[in-house]
Design a protein around this motif. Structure first.
Motif, PDB file in Angstrom:
ATOM      1  N   UNK A  37       1.252  20.492   3.016  1.00 30.94           N
ATOM      2  CA  UNK A  37       2.301  21.511   3.156  1.00 30.94           C
ATOM      3  C   UNK A  37       3.613  20.903   3.661  1.00 30.94           C
ATOM      4  N   UNK A  38       3.538  19.688   4.209  1.00 25.97           N
ATOM      5  CA  UNK A  38       4.753  19.048   4.734  1.00 25.97           C
ATOM      6  C   UNK A  38       5.427  18.154   3.703  1.00 25.97           C
ATOM      7  N   UNK A  39       4.848  18.064   2.525  1.00 23.45           N
ATOM      8  CA  UNK A  39       5.379  17.125   1.526  1.00 23.45           C
ATOM      9  C   UNK A  39       6.774  17.549   1.058  1.00 23.45           C
ATOM     10  N   UNK A  40       7.700  16.597   1.120  1.00 24.59           N
ATOM     11  CA  UNK A  40       9.043  16.874   0.577  1.00 24.59           C
ATOM     12  C   UNK A  40       9.692  15.573   0.143  1.00 24.59           C
ATOM     13  N   UNK A  41      10.659  15.723  -0.769  1.00 28.90           N
ATOM     14  CA  UNK A  41      11.346  14.549  -1.293  1.00 28.90           C
ATOM     15  C   UNK A  41      12.646  14.366  -0.537  1.00 28.90           C
ATOM     16  N   UNK A  91       5.503  12.360   3.576  1.00 29.65           N
ATOM     17  CA  UNK A  91       4.152  12.928   3.509  1.00 29.65           C
ATOM     18  C   UNK A  91       3.749  13.525   4.849  1.00 29.65           C
ATOM     19  N   UNK A  92       2.810  14.470   4.792  1.00 30.78           N
ATOM     20  CA  UNK A  92       2.187  14.952   6.030  1.00 30.78           C
ATOM     21  C   UNK A  92       1.323  13.829   6.608  1.00 30.78           C
ATOM     22  N   UNK A 113       0.830  -1.212   0.000  1.00 28.20           N
ATOM     23  CA  UNK A 113       0.000   0.000   0.000  1.00 28.20           C
ATOM     24  C   UNK A 113       0.868   1.267   0.000  1.00 28.20           C
ATOM     25  N   UNK A 114       1.907   1.279   0.859  1.00 30.67           N
ATOM     26  CA  UNK A 114       2.753   2.483   0.956  1.00 30.67           C
ATOM     27  C   UNK A 114       3.591   2.697  -0.304  1.00 30.67           C
ATOM     28  N   UNK A 115       4.055   1.594  -0.899  1.00 29.05           N
ATOM     29  CA  UNK A 115       4.843   1.746  -2.139  1.00 29.05           C
ATOM     30  C   UNK A 115       4.005   2.401  -3.233  1.00 29.05           C
ATOM     31  N   UNK A 116       2.749   1.977  -3.339  1.00 27.58           N
ATOM     32  CA  UNK A 116       1.892   2.540  -4.393  1.00 27.58           C
ATOM     33  C   UNK A 116       1.512   3.981  -4.076  1.00 27.58           C
ATOM     34  N   UNK A 117       1.324   4.270  -2.776  1.00 28.18           N
ATOM     35  CA  UNK A 117       0.997   5.648  -2.375  1.00 28.18           C
ATOM     36  C   UNK A 117       2.161   6.576  -2.754  1.00 28.18           C
ATOM     37  N   UNK A 118       3.379   6.091  -2.515  1.00 25.21           N
ATOM     38  CA  UNK A 118       4.585   6.853  -2.884  1.00 25.21           C
ATOM     39  C   UNK A 118       4.608   7.150  -4.387  1.00 25.21           C
TER      40      UNK A 118
END
Ligand code: FAQ
Length: 322
Positions: free
Chosen positions: A254-258, A267-268, A229-234
């Motif tokens: 607003x917290x999203x960063x690579x 992710x936030x 699930x997390x891999x696909x969300x990424x």
């Protein structure tokens, strides 16, 4: 009817044959022996998926009579019809596992079956048609392209056609948002407001995080699910970021960063309480969705009765002709 080979094989040998097929990336077909838990897992996932497609017609159907032009109306009708078709392919795939359409329908209209959390939100704005196409169909594609390689043949084959149609859905949603976000300031605001509401729920479509996902490990070992699930969300977030830029809209996270080091998106916080409330039937539109489906099913009873009667007459005619 078991084949001659199945009759002479012990349960252990059948299990070993099944394991070897999975290991070799071969497809399991309805005629093949399969472990009971594999069969049940597939029925669970495929029927939930089918229900999602059918319930998923409702949020967009809400705008068919109010689409802003004839062209938009025609596209929206076609999209909603496609979703009905997806539901039917998937119900058929589930039926090959020994469950009937009636059993699945009853579970849905009696509120015993799950369907995707995303369809329990209302669609108050025309921009929601854009956000659903872009984000909801976009998330669906991310999740479903790997399912084209699912180990169960009828499911994987159904997914191939579904994914082709979902791509068109995603493009039309993006195009609605693009026009709005490049229109008047009010239209752009409308697009942003809608994306703000749909972004987080679209991330929830991928299911709970891996450490809270009871089914993932086994489903991945059986090659039903190919990614967690997390891999696909990424993957989905990575796809959205440049598209937000093209649209000229802001990502609500607003917290999203690579993170260059891990190569992952940070992710936030996803509101899992909201997700769990929807799964418990307490989302904004759960009650409406099930009530509408139950009403439609009851109102369609005469069609089913007519089909049964037609089939009976055909059989009778063939008997007399023979
Ligand atoms: N909503 O252990 P996991 C569409 C449940 S796309 C509701 O991670 P799993 C296209 C899960 O069932 C939407 N329930 O479970 C469209 C399980 O409950 P259970 C449909 C969810 O199965 C677009 C429990 O939580 N797509 O329709 C959700 O390994 C526009 C534990 O979770 C599919 O169904 C959720 N979001 O992974 C149509 C794709 N997430 O059964 C119209 C196929 C989890 O143990 C308009 N399905 N749950 O009581 C899958 O890929 C998987 O089933 C997941 C969940 C990833 C959804």
């Amino acid at each position: 009817m078991p084949t001659t080979t199945e009759q002479v094989l012990t349960e252990e040998e059948q299990q070993a044959h099944f394991d070897a097929l999975i290991e070799a990336d071969q497809r399991i077909e309805p005629r093949d022996w399969m472990p009971e838990k594999y069969r049940k897992t597939l029925i669970r996932q495929i029927s939930q998926h089918a229900h999602s497609e059918i319930i998923g017609m409702q949020p967009e159907a809400n705008w068919i009579t109010r689409a802003p032009s004839l062209k938009r109306k025609a596209i929206l009708i076609a999209k909603v019809q496609d979703e009905a078709g997806h539901g039917l392919y998937l119900y058929s795939a589930a039926q090959t596992l020994g469950i009937s359409r009636e059993e699945m329908t009853d579970a849905l209209i009696e509120g015993r079956a799950r369907y995707s959390s995303i369809f329990n939100y209302h669609t108050p704005s025309w921009a929601d048609m854009g956000a659903i196409g872009w984000l909801v169909d976009g998330a669906a594609i991310c999740n479903q392209v790997p399912l084209c390689r699912a180990s169960y043949g009828p499911y994987g084959r159904a997914m191939v056609r579904i994914c082709k149609e979902e791509s068109f859905h995603q493009r039309q949603g993006f195009e609605i948002l693009y026009e709005l976000s490049h229109g008047t300031p009010e239209q752009k605001q409308m697009a942003q407001e809608s994306v703000n509401r749909w972004y987080w729920p679209s991330l929830m479509m991928f299911g709970p995080s891996d450490d809270a996902s009871p089914n993932s490990a086994q489903s991945m070992a059986w090659k039903i699910k190919r990614f967690s699930n997390d891999e696909l969300r990424q993957r989905f977030v990575g796809m959205c970021v440049p598209q937000f830029e093209a649209l000229g809209l802001e990502c609500p996270d607003k917290d999203l960063r690579y993170d260059e080091e891990t190569g992952k998106w940070i992710l936030g916080e996803i509101d899992w309480d909201e997700f769990n409330a929807i799964l418990d039937g307490r989302g904004p539109a759960n009650t409406d969705r099930i009530r509408n489906r139950r009403d439609a099913h009851e109102e369609g009873a005469w069609v089913r009765e007519a089909a049964v009667e037609y089939a009976r007459k055909q059989r009778e005619r063939q008997r007399f002709a023979a």
